[in-house]
Scaffold this motif. Structure first.
Motif, PDB file in Angstrom:
ATOM      1  N   UNK A   1      28.927  36.789  28.387  1.00 34.11           N
ATOM      2  CA  UNK A   1      29.131  38.090  27.754  1.00 34.11           C
ATOM      3  C   UNK A   1      29.367  39.131  28.847  1.00 34.11           C
ATOM      4  N   UNK A   2      29.907  40.266  28.451  1.00 30.29           N
ATOM      5  CA  UNK A   2      30.345  41.273  29.414  1.00 30.29           C
ATOM      6  C   UNK A   2      29.201  41.759  30.309  1.00 30.29           C
ATOM      7  N   UNK A   3      27.996  41.845  29.786  1.00 31.41           N
ATOM      8  CA  UNK A   3      26.870  42.335  30.586  1.00 31.41           C
ATOM      9  C   UNK A   3      26.503  41.405  31.740  1.00 31.41           C
ATOM     10  N   UNK A   4      26.850  40.142  31.627  1.00 32.10           N
ATOM     11  CA  UNK A   4      26.533  39.180  32.687  1.00 32.10           C
ATOM     12  C   UNK A   4      27.383  39.393  33.945  1.00 32.10           C
ATOM     13  N   UNK A   5      28.451  40.189  33.837  1.00 34.88           N
ATOM     14  CA  UNK A   5      29.250  40.509  35.026  1.00 34.88           C
ATOM     15  C   UNK A   5      28.409  41.271  36.050  1.00 34.88           C
TER      16      UNK A   5
ATOM     17  N   UNK B   1      37.769  32.999  41.758  1.00 37.25           N
ATOM     18  CA  UNK B   1      38.550  32.367  40.705  1.00 37.25           C
ATOM     19  C   UNK B   1      37.775  32.531  39.406  1.00 37.25           C
ATOM     20  N   UNK B   2      38.450  33.067  38.389  1.00 38.33           N
ATOM     21  CA  UNK B   2      37.839  33.255  37.077  1.00 38.33           C
ATOM     22  C   UNK B   2      38.616  32.392  36.092  1.00 38.33           C
ATOM     23  N   UNK B   3      37.935  31.428  35.507  1.00 36.45           N
ATOM     24  CA  UNK B   3      38.572  30.516  34.559  1.00 36.45           C
ATOM     25  C   UNK B   3      38.061  30.794  33.153  1.00 36.45           C
ATOM     26  N   UNK B   4      38.982  30.931  32.199  1.00 33.46           N
ATOM     27  CA  UNK B   4      38.592  31.065  30.796  1.00 33.46           C
ATOM     28  C   UNK B   4      38.047  29.733  30.309  1.00 33.46           C
ATOM     29  N   UNK B   5      36.959  29.801  29.598  1.00 29.12           N
ATOM     30  CA  UNK B   5      36.357  28.622  28.973  1.00 29.12           C
ATOM     31  C   UNK B   5      36.222  28.891  27.481  1.00 29.12           C
ATOM     32  N   UNK B   6      35.863  27.868  26.714  1.00 28.78           N
ATOM     33  CA  UNK B   6      35.701  28.051  25.270  1.00 28.78           C
ATOM     34  C   UNK B   6      34.773  29.210  24.952  1.00 28.78           C
ATOM     35  N   UNK B   7      33.688  29.290  25.672  1.00 25.45           N
ATOM     36  CA  UNK B   7      32.677  30.324  25.398  1.00 25.45           C
ATOM     37  C   UNK B   7      32.341  31.081  26.664  1.00 25.45           C
ATOM     38  N   UNK B   8      33.284  31.778  27.198  1.00 25.48           N
ATOM     39  CA  UNK B   8      32.990  32.583  28.373  1.00 25.48           C
ATOM     40  C   UNK B   8      33.905  32.279  29.539  1.00 25.48           C
ATOM     41  N   UNK B   9      33.374  32.483  30.729  1.00 29.44           N
ATOM     42  CA  UNK B   9      34.140  32.318  31.954  1.00 29.44           C
ATOM     43  C   UNK B   9      33.357  31.519  32.975  1.00 29.44           C
ATOM     44  N   UNK B  10      34.071  30.721  33.739  1.00 36.21           N
ATOM     45  CA  UNK B  10      33.504  30.087  34.931  1.00 36.21           C
ATOM     46  C   UNK B  10      34.016  30.906  36.106  1.00 36.21           C
ATOM     47  N   UNK B  11      33.099  31.322  36.979  1.00 36.41           N
ATOM     48  CA  UNK B  11      33.449  32.189  38.105  1.00 36.41           C
ATOM     49  C   UNK B  11      33.027  31.498  39.393  1.00 36.41           C
TER      50      UNK B  11
ATOM     51  N   UNK C   1      43.612  38.405  31.088  1.00 38.56           N
ATOM     52  CA  UNK C   1      42.427  38.574  30.251  1.00 38.56           C
ATOM     53  C   UNK C   1      41.196  37.825  30.710  1.00 38.56           C
ATOM     54  N   UNK C   2      41.236  37.257  31.903  1.00 39.70           N
ATOM     55  CA  UNK C   2      40.089  36.476  32.394  1.00 39.70           C
ATOM     56  C   UNK C   2      38.893  37.350  32.762  1.00 39.70           C
ATOM     57  N   UNK C   3      39.149  38.604  33.127  1.00 40.12           N
ATOM     58  CA  UNK C   3      38.045  39.488  33.481  1.00 40.12           C
ATOM     59  C   UNK C   3      38.107  40.046  34.888  1.00 40.12           C
ATOM     60  N   UNK C   4      39.261  39.979  35.515  1.00 44.16           N
ATOM     61  CA  UNK C   4      39.385  40.455  36.899  1.00 44.16           C
ATOM     62  C   UNK C   4      39.082  41.952  37.011  1.00 44.16           C
TER      63      UNK C   4
END
Length: 135
Positions: free
Chosen positions: A7-11, A122-132, A34-37
């Motif tokens: 979720x966005x707060x975890x950034x 590297x920010x990867x889109x996943x089914x439920x969130x992002x792998x960073x 849209x990955x969150x950069x």
């Protein structure tokens, strides 16, 4: 370092840890649209003490922000078609005069980083969130 962001707060946790780990003045951000950069950049700048409103540099190509340590330049090279276009924006001067340069979509300029120390995220889109992944 590696994180899963659901979720966005975890950034904020990611930004806190990256801020403590910065050794070089260049941070390359890689990931799909849209990955969150830019979202990550907002949290990082806040963590570093910037009071500036952070926005995507998609159309401006580069935005400047201030922190106590100096200037931070945030680039988006997505629309650059040639390496010459990147040189035309004066990227070398920014790199030489910044406390930190954050570069989204750095692939077009990648060869120019040979021999220069930098961080990469590297920010990867996943089914439920992002792998960073931060290096």
């Amino acid at each position: 370092m590696e994180w899963t962001v659901n979720n966005v707060d975890e950034w904020q946790l990611v930004a806190d840890q990256v801020a403590q780990s910065l050794e070089y003045n260049i941070l390359l951000l890689k990931g799909n649209l849209g990955a969150g950069k830019t979202t990550f950049t907002k949290y990082l700048l806040k963590t570093l003490g910037s009071k500036d409103e952070v926005s995507s540099p998609t159309y401006a190509i580069v935005n400047e922000y201030r922190v106590n340590q100096g200037s931070i330049f945030h680039f988006d090279l997505y629309r650059m078609k040639t390496i010459e276009e990147v040189y035309d924006i004066g990227i070398d001067e920014y790199l030489d005069n910044a406390w930190l340069c954050i570069i989204e979509w750095p692939e077009i300029y990648a060869q120019e980083f040979t021999g220069i120390p930098y961080h990469e995220m590297l920010i990867e889109n996943r089914d439920r969130g992002r792998k960073v992944i931060f290096k």
